[in-house]
Design a protein around this motif. Structure first.
Motif, mmCIF file in Angstrom:
data_model
loop_
_atom_site.group_PDB
_atom_site.id
_atom_site.type_symbol
_atom_site.label_atom_id
_atom_site.label_comp_id
_atom_site.label_asym_id
_atom_site.label_seq_id
_atom_site.Cartn_x
_atom_site.Cartn_y
_atom_site.Cartn_z
ATOM 1 N N GLY A 1 0.830 -1.194 0.000
ATOM 2 C CA GLY A 1 0.000 0.000 0.000
ATOM 3 C C GLY A 1 0.861 1.238 0.000
ATOM 4 N N SER A 2 0.293 2.368 -0.366
ATOM 5 C CA SER A 2 1.043 3.617 -0.367
ATOM 6 C C SER A 2 1.275 4.094 1.053
ATOM 7 C CB SER A 2 0.282 4.684 -1.166
ATOM 8 O OG SER A 2 -0.929 5.016 -0.516
ATOM 9 N N PHE A 3 2.021 5.193 1.186
ATOM 10 C CA PHE A 3 2.297 5.727 2.518
ATOM 11 C C PHE A 3 1.011 6.143 3.222
ATOM 12 C CE2 PHE A 3 2.759 9.730 4.896
ATOM 13 C CZ PHE A 3 3.475 9.270 5.985
ATOM 14 N N ALA A 4 0.138 6.874 2.522
ATOM 15 C CA ALA A 4 -1.106 7.314 3.137
ATOM 16 C C ALA A 4 -2.035 6.140 3.431
ATOM 17 C CB ALA A 4 -1.800 8.329 2.232
ATOM 18 N N GLU A 5 -2.074 5.161 2.537
ATOM 19 C CA GLU A 5 -2.917 3.987 2.772
ATOM 20 C C GLU A 5 -2.435 3.193 3.983
ATOM 21 O OE1 GLU A 5 -3.824 3.557 -2.023
ATOM 22 O OE2 GLU A 5 -2.484 2.161 -0.989
ATOM 23 N N ASN A 6 -1.133 3.017 4.106
ATOM 24 C CA ASN A 6 -0.604 2.315 5.262
ATOM 25 C C ASN A 6 -0.827 3.103 6.545
ATOM 26 O OD1 ASN A 6 1.314 0.152 6.448
ATOM 27 N ND2 ASN A 6 2.321 2.079 7.003
ATOM 28 N N LEU B 1 -4.629 0.592 5.647
ATOM 29 C CA LEU B 1 -5.225 0.050 4.436
ATOM 30 C C LEU B 1 -4.138 -0.608 3.594
ATOM 31 C CD1 LEU B 1 -7.546 3.037 3.408
ATOM 32 C CD2 LEU B 1 -8.128 1.057 4.811
ATOM 33 N N ARG B 2 -4.516 -1.544 2.756
ATOM 34 C CA ARG B 2 -3.579 -2.216 1.868
ATOM 35 C C ARG B 2 -4.272 -2.485 0.541
ATOM 36 N NH1 ARG B 2 -4.711 -7.808 1.792
ATOM 37 N NH2 ARG B 2 -6.186 -8.436 3.405
ATOM 38 N N ARG B 3 -3.464 -2.823 -0.455
ATOM 39 C CA ARG B 3 -3.988 -3.107 -1.785
ATOM 40 C C ARG B 3 -3.999 -4.610 -2.031
ATOM 41 N NH1 ARG B 3 -2.761 1.473 -6.192
ATOM 42 N NH2 ARG B 3 -3.008 3.291 -4.839
ATOM 43 N N ILE B 4 -5.042 -5.060 -2.717
ATOM 44 C CA ILE B 4 -5.135 -6.454 -3.135
ATOM 45 C C ILE B 4 -5.390 -6.476 -4.636
ATOM 46 C CG2 ILE B 4 -6.004 -7.205 -0.895
ATOM 47 C CD1 ILE B 4 -8.789 -7.416 -2.172
ATOM 48 N N VAL B 5 -5.104 -7.607 -5.253
ATOM 49 C CA VAL B 5 -5.315 -7.753 -6.688
ATOM 50 C C VAL B 5 -6.815 -7.844 -6.957
ATOM 51 C CG1 VAL B 5 -4.753 -9.119 -8.728
ATOM 52 C CG2 VAL B 5 -3.120 -8.951 -6.837
ATOM 53 N N LYS C 1 -8.547 -9.007 -9.561
ATOM 54 C CA LYS C 1 -9.064 -10.223 -10.178
ATOM 55 C C LYS C 1 -9.008 -11.420 -9.242
ATOM 56 C CE LYS C 1 -7.940 -8.826 -14.921
ATOM 57 N NZ LYS C 1 -7.198 -9.176 -16.164
ATOM 58 N N THR C 2 -7.868 -11.639 -8.610
ATOM 59 C CA THR C 2 -7.668 -12.836 -7.795
ATOM 60 C C THR C 2 -7.875 -12.600 -6.307
ATOM 61 O OG1 THR C 2 -5.297 -12.387 -7.582
ATOM 62 C CG2 THR C 2 -6.019 -13.690 -9.485
ATOM 63 N N LYS C 3 -8.021 -11.311 -5.872
ATOM 64 C CA LYS C 3 -8.140 -10.950 -4.457
ATOM 65 C C LYS C 3 -6.908 -11.367 -3.659
ATOM 66 C CE LYS C 3 -12.232 -9.560 -5.524
ATOM 67 N NZ LYS C 3 -12.508 -8.114 -5.718
ATOM 68 N N SER C 4 -5.787 -11.515 -4.325
ATOM 69 C CA SER C 4 -4.550 -11.897 -3.652
ATOM 70 C C SER C 4 -3.948 -10.691 -2.935
ATOM 71 C CB SER C 4 -3.545 -12.448 -4.670
ATOM 72 O OG SER C 4 -2.286 -12.656 -4.064
ATOM 73 N N PRO C 5 -3.422 -10.861 -1.707
ATOM 74 C CA PRO C 5 -2.804 -9.738 -0.987
ATOM 75 C C PRO C 5 -1.382 -9.434 -1.438
ATOM 76 C CG PRO C 5 -2.748 -11.704 0.377
ATOM 77 C CD PRO C 5 -3.495 -12.087 -0.876
ATOM 78 N N VAL C 6 -0.840 -10.236 -2.350
ATOM 79 C CA VAL C 6 0.533 -10.049 -2.822
ATOM 80 C C VAL C 6 0.488 -9.377 -4.192
ATOM 81 C CG1 VAL C 6 2.711 -11.174 -3.402
ATOM 82 C CG2 VAL C 6 1.293 -12.075 -1.539
ATOM 83 N N LEU C 7 1.173 -8.244 -4.312
ATOM 84 C CA LEU C 7 1.208 -7.499 -5.570
ATOM 85 C C LEU C 7 2.411 -7.931 -6.396
ATOM 86 C CD1 LEU C 7 0.390 -3.861 -4.373
ATOM 87 C CD2 LEU C 7 -1.185 -5.610 -5.198
ATOM 88 N N SER C 8 2.171 -8.249 -7.651
ATOM 89 C CA SER C 8 3.268 -8.578 -8.554
ATOM 90 C C SER C 8 4.025 -7.311 -8.931
ATOM 91 C CB SER C 8 2.728 -9.264 -9.808
ATOM 92 O OG SER C 8 1.860 -8.385 -10.520
ATOM 93 N N SER D 1 -5.053 0.797 -11.932
ATOM 94 C CA SER D 1 -3.903 0.071 -11.374
ATOM 95 C C SER D 1 -4.181 -1.411 -11.176
ATOM 96 C CB SER D 1 -3.497 0.691 -10.034
ATOM 97 O OG SER D 1 -4.505 0.499 -9.055
ATOM 98 N N GLY D 2 -5.449 -1.827 -11.284
ATOM 99 C CA GLY D 2 -5.787 -3.240 -11.128
ATOM 100 C C GLY D 2 -5.799 -3.712 -9.695
ATOM 101 N N THR D 3 -5.971 -2.806 -8.743
ATOM 102 C CA THR D 3 -5.972 -3.164 -7.324
ATOM 103 C C THR D 3 -7.205 -2.600 -6.636
ATOM 104 O OG1 THR D 3 -4.660 -1.207 -6.752
ATOM 105 C CG2 THR D 3 -3.457 -3.241 -7.218
ATOM 106 N N GLU D 4 -7.453 -3.086 -5.428
ATOM 107 C CA GLU D 4 -8.530 -2.592 -4.579
ATOM 108 C C GLU D 4 -7.975 -2.319 -3.185
ATOM 109 O OE1 GLU D 4 -11.702 -5.397 -4.510
ATOM 110 O OE2 GLU D 4 -11.772 -5.622 -6.704
ATOM 111 N N LEU D 5 -8.679 -1.501 -2.427
ATOM 112 C CA LEU D 5 -8.271 -1.181 -1.066
ATOM 113 C C LEU D 5 -9.045 -2.042 -0.076
ATOM 114 C CD1 LEU D 5 -7.906 2.719 -0.940
ATOM 115 C CD2 LEU D 5 -6.114 0.986 -1.040
ATOM 116 N N ARG D 6 -8.325 -2.570 0.904
ATOM 117 C CA ARG D 6 -8.915 -3.347 1.982
ATOM 118 C C ARG D 6 -8.234 -2.983 3.294
ATOM 119 N NH1 ARG D 6 -12.162 -3.934 -1.282
ATOM 120 N NH2 ARG D 6 -13.149 -5.827 -2.086
ATOM 121 N N ARG D 7 -8.942 -3.211 4.394
ATOM 122 C CA ARG D 7 -8.337 -3.003 5.702
ATOM 123 C C ARG D 7 -7.340 -4.115 6.002
ATOM 124 N NH1 ARG D 7 -13.820 -2.057 7.326
ATOM 125 N NH2 ARG D 7 -14.241 0.166 7.628
ATOM 126 N N LYS D 8 -6.341 -3.783 6.801
ATOM 127 C CA LYS D 8 -5.378 -4.798 7.222
ATOM 128 C C LYS D 8 -6.024 -5.693 8.270
ATOM 129 C CE LYS D 8 -1.141 -2.208 6.360
ATOM 130 N NZ LYS D 8 0.094 -1.650 6.944
#
Length: 341
Positions: free
Chosen positions: A80-85, A89-93, A95-102, A188-195
């Motif tokens: 996640g970005s500085f403000a998101e962290n 908050l964090r970003r997930i993929v 399509k796959t809802k994966s918490p790991v960004l390629s 960007s192909g990502t979504e925001l979710r809570r940690k």
């Protein structure tokens, strides 16, 4: 009314999906850091123009490079970005809802977080510059002037489309009709979710696995934890610095004009005319072209008056006053209107 508003923001939302207030708060933090940092650099440049003047002149480029490094670190370390962290908050993929960004998604996120806003800001400045020079552009017939005219005509619609798209995504996100609060996040192909990671559980697992490790693994573990603590310390310091910059911006907001005009030393008065130029009306001449001024424009940092075209071109190229060499920007130009006759 408050209960109805809370119901709107939480309808059809998952437990880890941030509310519209959280995503807008992190965006507000991101947009506040830049002007606060610029104000701090401006105070330094005005107090020591010989040493820190270049920082104000190339602020956008320097800040963009630093922001690119910081955002890349947070995307790698926290997804996640500085403000998101900062708001957990964090970003997930998407399509796959994966918490790991390629690496590809990380670079797309960097483009949407840093590169595209930088280009948008430059286009906004260029549009304001061309708008102020529209009376000069309209009198010219060359190819570059035609392109500038087309840009002045088209860019307001591009700006409206940019802001309108953001408003549409924010409204759709607020009513639960979209998973993205901005089109940049969608791109960007990502979504925001809570940690949701339990840090206490992770620490307990590290303690339990400590005894089963070899001496070499323990040394590596200590080194890793030391580097990790240093990174967390720097992150905390950066967060504290953000609030300090916000405090500076609030503290100097009412006195911004007074500081910009009084922080610099008073320039010397113009030199007397030479005997060779005794017939020239040098009080009405431009110090740059040495001709009678056209479209009188004053430079606020020094008080000297020039032709608009001369001083605009000089500041755009050199970034300082041609007489006193104090650091200056296009925003320091003040149009002088002749008295009504």
């Amino acid at each position: 009314m408050a209960q109805h508003g809370a119901h709107i923001t939480s309808v059809n939302l998952s437990a880890d999906r941030p509310t519209v207030f959280e995503v807008l708060a992190q965006e507000s933090l991101s947009t506040t850091i830049r002007p606060a940092a610029k104000h701090a650099v401006k105070v330094l440049a005005e107090s020591r123009p010989d040493r820190f003047g270049w920082m104000l002149q190339f602020f956008d480029e320097v800040y963009t490079v630093l922001e690119l490094l910081v955002q890349n670190y947070y995307l790698q370390r926290y997804c996640g970005s500085f403000a998101e962290n900062f708001y957990d908050l964090r970003r997930i993929v998407s399509k796959t809802k994966s918490p790991v960004l390629s690496n590809g998604l990380r670079w797309k996120s960097l483009i949407c977080l840093v590169v595209l806003p930088y280009l948008k800001q430059k286009l906004d400045k260029y549009f304001e510059d061309m708008r102020h020079r529209s009376h000069f552009i309209s009198s010219q017939k060359d190819y570059k002037s035609r392109l500038n005219k087309a840009f002045l005509a088209v860019y307001p619609y591009i700006h409206m489309l940019w802001e309108g798209s953001n408003l549409w995504f924010q409204l759709a996100y607020m009513f639960g009709k979209s998973d993205w609060h901005s089109w940049l996040l969608r791109f960007s192909g990502t979504e925001l979710r809570r940690k949701t990671e339990d840090e206490e559980t992770r620490i307990q697992k590290d303690i339990m696995s400590w005894q089963s490790r070899s001496v070499q693994q323990k040394i590596y573990f200590i080194l890793y934890k030391t580097v990790d603590m240093l990174a967390v310390t720097m992150s905390t310091g950066l967060s504290v610095g953000v609030f300090f910059l916000q405090f500076l911006e609030w503290w100097y907001q009412r006195e911004e004009k007074a500081v910009s005009l009084t922080a610099l030393p008073i320039p010397e008065p113009p030199k007397e005319q030479s005997p060779d130029n005794v017939n020239r009306d040098w009080y009405n001449s431009c110090p740059i072209c040495e001709q009678t001024r056209q479209n009188d424009t004053a430079l606020s940092v020094s008080g000297y008056v020039f032709c608009f075209r001369c001083i605009h071109s000089y500041i755009k190229k050199h970034g300082c006053c041609p007489i006193t060499h104090y650091p200056a920007q296009i925003d320091c130009l003040i149009k002088i209107y002749p008295p009504d006759t």
